[in-house]
Design an enzyme around this catalytic site. Structure first.
Site, PDB file in Angstrom:
ATOM      1  N   LYS A 152       0.841  -1.193   0.000  1.00 29.23           N
ATOM      2  CA  LYS A 152       0.000   0.000   0.000  1.00 29.23           C
ATOM      3  C   LYS A 152       0.880   1.249   0.000  1.00 29.23           C
ATOM      4  O   LYS A 152       2.072   1.155   0.353  1.00 29.23           O
ATOM      5  CB  LYS A 152      -0.913   0.005   1.225  1.00 29.23           C
ATOM      6  CG  LYS A 152      -0.147   0.265   2.534  1.00 29.23           C
ATOM      7  CD  LYS A 152      -1.060   0.587   3.647  1.00 29.23           C
ATOM      8  CE  LYS A 152      -0.284   0.939   4.893  1.00 29.23           C
ATOM      9  NZ  LYS A 152       0.339   2.233   4.873  1.00 29.23           N
ATOM     10  N   HIS A 182      -0.634  -5.682   6.526  1.00 31.48           N
ATOM     11  CA  HIS A 182       0.005  -6.495   7.560  1.00 31.48           C
ATOM     12  C   HIS A 182      -0.824  -6.607   8.830  1.00 31.48           C
ATOM     13  O   HIS A 182      -0.633  -7.535   9.622  1.00 31.48           O
ATOM     14  CB  HIS A 182       1.420  -5.976   7.861  1.00 31.48           C
ATOM     15  CG  HIS A 182       1.469  -4.699   8.624  1.00 31.48           C
ATOM     16  ND1 HIS A 182       1.396  -3.468   8.027  1.00 31.48           N
ATOM     17  CD2 HIS A 182       1.579  -4.462   9.955  1.00 31.48           C
ATOM     18  CE1 HIS A 182       1.468  -2.520   8.936  1.00 31.48           C
ATOM     19  NE2 HIS A 182       1.582  -3.088  10.112  1.00 31.48           N
ATOM     20  N   LYS A 186      -1.788 -10.094  12.020  1.00 32.96           N
ATOM     21  CA  LYS A 186      -1.525 -10.061  13.458  1.00 32.96           C
ATOM     22  C   LYS A 186      -2.292 -11.163  14.178  1.00 32.96           C
ATOM     23  O   LYS A 186      -3.444 -11.443  13.856  1.00 32.96           O
ATOM     24  CB  LYS A 186      -1.879  -8.686  14.040  1.00 32.96           C
ATOM     25  CG  LYS A 186      -0.914  -7.581  13.601  1.00 32.96           C
ATOM     26  CD  LYS A 186      -1.262  -6.263  14.232  1.00 32.96           C
ATOM     27  CE  LYS A 186      -0.227  -5.190  13.871  1.00 32.96           C
ATOM     28  NZ  LYS A 186       1.069  -5.408  14.505  1.00 32.96           N
ATOM     29  N   GLU A 220       0.190   6.170  16.731  1.00 33.30           N
ATOM     30  CA  GLU A 220       1.643   6.054  16.647  1.00 33.30           C
ATOM     31  C   GLU A 220       2.290   7.174  17.435  1.00 33.30           C
ATOM     32  O   GLU A 220       1.832   8.321  17.382  1.00 33.30           O
ATOM     33  CB  GLU A 220       2.110   6.111  15.197  1.00 33.30           C
ATOM     34  CG  GLU A 220       1.551   5.029  14.299  1.00 33.30           C
ATOM     35  CD  GLU A 220       1.990   5.210  12.857  1.00 33.30           C
ATOM     36  OE1 GLU A 220       3.048   4.668  12.501  1.00 33.30           O
ATOM     37  OE2 GLU A 220       1.281   5.891  12.105  1.00 33.30           O
ATOM     38  N   ASP A 239      -3.169   6.582   4.009  1.00 30.46           N
ATOM     39  CA  ASP A 239      -2.126   5.716   4.539  1.00 30.46           C
ATOM     40  C   ASP A 239      -2.674   4.678   5.510  1.00 30.46           C
ATOM     41  O   ASP A 239      -2.175   3.548   5.565  1.00 30.46           O
ATOM     42  CB  ASP A 239      -1.062   6.560   5.247  1.00 30.46           C
ATOM     43  CG  ASP A 239       0.181   5.768   5.612  1.00 30.46           C
ATOM     44  OD1 ASP A 239       0.642   4.972   4.771  1.00 30.46           O
ATOM     45  OD2 ASP A 239       0.691   5.946   6.730  1.00 30.46           O
ATOM     46  N   HIS A 244      -5.969  -0.202   6.547  1.00 31.02           N
ATOM     47  CA  HIS A 244      -5.894  -0.871   7.843  1.00 31.02           C
ATOM     48  C   HIS A 244      -7.190  -0.761   8.646  1.00 31.02           C
ATOM     49  O   HIS A 244      -7.735  -1.762   9.120  1.00 31.02           O
ATOM     50  CB  HIS A 244      -4.747  -0.290   8.675  1.00 31.02           C
ATOM     51  CG  HIS A 244      -3.396  -0.479   8.084  1.00 31.02           C
ATOM     52  ND1 HIS A 244      -3.057  -1.574   7.326  1.00 31.02           N
ATOM     53  CD2 HIS A 244      -2.274   0.281   8.135  1.00 31.02           C
ATOM     54  CE1 HIS A 244      -1.790  -1.481   6.948  1.00 31.02           C
ATOM     55  NE2 HIS A 244      -1.306  -0.360   7.425  1.00 31.02           N
ATOM     56  N   LYS A 344      -0.447  10.249  14.024  1.00 31.72           N
ATOM     57  CA  LYS A 344       0.978  10.241  14.339  1.00 31.72           C
ATOM     58  C   LYS A 344       1.240  11.201  15.497  1.00 31.72           C
ATOM     59  O   LYS A 344       0.460  12.102  15.763  1.00 31.72           O
ATOM     60  CB  LYS A 344       1.807  10.632  13.119  1.00 31.72           C
ATOM     61  CG  LYS A 344       1.809   9.557  12.033  1.00 31.72           C
ATOM     62  CD  LYS A 344       2.806   9.874  10.939  1.00 31.72           C
ATOM     63  CE  LYS A 344       2.908   8.735   9.937  1.00 31.72           C
ATOM     64  NZ  LYS A 344       3.466   7.502  10.570  1.00 31.72           N
TER      65      LYS A 344
END
Length: 494
Positions: A152, A182, A186, A220, A239, A244, A344
């Protein structure tokens, strides 16, 4: 998710061809994941890793770089003892995606051995995907034994995503294309499926009659680091949300699939994406919060604001934070708010799914005014994977007051003798084994882009800048207000 529970089988003989092998993703995630699979004996002894980069360096220099930058991050003496065997699998080849001769040399190397499976992992900028596929087709490397992994973000909107997908589909069939997310690899996300569909306890409660709200957060602590030039063209919505967060929402909200086959699961996820109520352009200001961090502190140290980061324009309006109030228009979830949040430079690094159940209709026991509902399920994806069920019990002593308590399933200790595998390791092994269930299908991806399109359009047409929030906090105040209008609060604010 097809056969993903059976991860002990050794992968078939393969050539794993890694485009962008000198990049950050390859060094931090992909090569360590392949090493872990190697050290665990999960890779075929004749499996080969062909590392491709545009840098004109010798094979030995590339291995020395891995010695210096990858090996120190691996765990302990066991890693050191397996390291040389892992390096023996690697071949470095200079290939510039824009130069044909490099692909000719690659084809000669791959065809000389004719491994059972050939995996192409494109850890490059998305604008190179089409060129790489064209060159692979030109040199005859797109046959049935080949698989291609796409990182991505795949495009910057629906049109560009579909254009890339259409070009890739000219050379690879859909069952050869692995669009990686990803988070789907998990362990705790896999356990969400097991908790829901492997137990009778939760399924009767997993619906609008008993669920008050659902919160999905990926926060994050880091800023944009060295990715400023890239991130400023992308932003948090593209993003993180389009892929996600929406994928996690699907895993929470989907109906029970008819089986664990890849398309049975992906069909149910697609139904949820189609059932998401569109957020009209005129509703964006009410239902979506766009933020950008300004200077503050992280880990006790001062950090600059986004506009002062390297590679960022001082007047940039790119969002580093997004919070969304979403709803699903179906019988199971009608009226239940789903809150999505990512950012972020937040207060801590955490990824979690929180399901708040409704309160009891009448409380017999004294409770603090404004107390949160006693029952909630918290599925933590990072930093540690766990599942925790909160409930109320009687406070000890001469009182009838209630006390919050929890049942904890620490996934790292639940099966202490079973080796835990990371998300990338699981997904890379699934690619080599030909398992598509944990990868995103083209129609899923297109539907996700359709849903975020009105938000992107509204932001393009507004002069209002993102709402500022101090680095090291939980985001703009408007994020809390998004929930407070419903009489709710974010999990950490309760």
């Amino acid at each position: 998710m097809m056969d993903s529970h059976n991860t002990g089988a050794q992968a078939p003989e393969f050539d794993f061809i890694l485009f962008g092998a000198t990049g950050d993703l390859a060094r931090r995630k992909l090569l360590p994941a392949l090493f872990d699979a190697h050290a665990a004996g999960s890779l075929h002894p004749r499996g080969r890793i062909i590392a491709l980069g545009s840098q004109p360096i010798e094979h030995e220099a590339y291995l020395a770089m891995l010695d210096a930058e990858v090996l120190p991050a691996l765990a302990g003496n066991a890693a050191a003892s397996a390291w040389q065997g892992f390096l023996d699998r690697i071949v470095y080849l200079q290939v510039d995606a824009t130069v044909e001769s490099g692909f000719d040399a690659l084809a000669e190397l791959v065809k000389a051995r004719a491994a059972a499976v050939v995996v192409f992992y494109l850890a490059t900028a998305p604008h190179l995907f089409v060129t790489i596929c064209e060159q692979l087709a030109r040199v005859g490397l797109t046959g049935q034994r080949s698989r291609i992994v796409l990182e991505k973000p795949l495009g910057h909107d629906l049109a560009s995503s579909e254009a890339i997908n259409a070009e890739v589909a000219r050379h690879f069939a859909e069952d050869q294309i692995y669009r990686i997310d990803h988070y789907l690899g998990k362990e705790s996300v896999q356990n969400l499926m097991a908790v829901r569909f492997g137990n009778v306890l939760f399924e009767p409660l997993w619906r609008r009659e008993w669920v008050r709200d659902v919160q999905i957060t990926i926060a994050e602590e880091l800023g944009v680091e060295r990715r400023g030039n890239f991130y400023d063209r992308i932003g948090a919505l593209r993003d993180m949300v389009q892929n996600h967060l929406l994928q996690l929402l699907c895993m929470v909200a989907m109906e029970p699939p008819t089986s664990l086959s890849e398309d049975a699961i992906r069909d149910e996820k697609l139904k949820i994406l189609k059932a998401l109520k569109p957020i009209r352009t005129e509703e964006v200001a009410e239902k979506v919060v766009r933020g950008q961090y300004c200077r503050g502190a992280a880990g006790g140290d001062p950090v600059p604001g986004y506009s002062n980061e390297p590679g960022i324009a001082p007047d940039s309006r790119t969002e580093t934070f997004v919070a969304i109030r979403a709803e699903i228009a179906n019988w199971r979830w009608a009226g239940v708010p789903f809150y999505l949040r990512t950012g972020k430079r937040m207060q801590s690094r955490v990824a979690e799914i929180v399901i708040h159940f409704n309160d009891v209709p009448y409380s017999l026991f004294p409770r603090p005014l404004g107390a949160a509902p006693g029952n909630r399920l918290v599925i933590t994806l990072q930093p540690e994977e766990s599942i925790r069920l909160y409930f109320l019990t009687k406070q000890p002593g001469d009182t009838q007051a209630l006390l919050p308590a929890s049942l904890d399933l620490q996934l790292n200790s639940a099966a202490p003798r079973v080796r835990r595998i990371g998300a990338y390791e699981r997904l890379l092994l699934d690619v080599i084994r030909g398992r598509l269930g944990l990868f995103v299908r083209r129609d899923e991806q297109a539907q996700a882009w359709r849903w975020v399109a009105p938000i992107l359009k509204a932001w393009e047409n507004t002069t209002a800048p993102p709402k500022l929030y101090t680095a090291g906090t939980w985001g703009p105040a408007a994020s809390s207000a998004l929930l407070s209008r419903d009489g709710l609060a974010w999990h950490e604010e309760m």
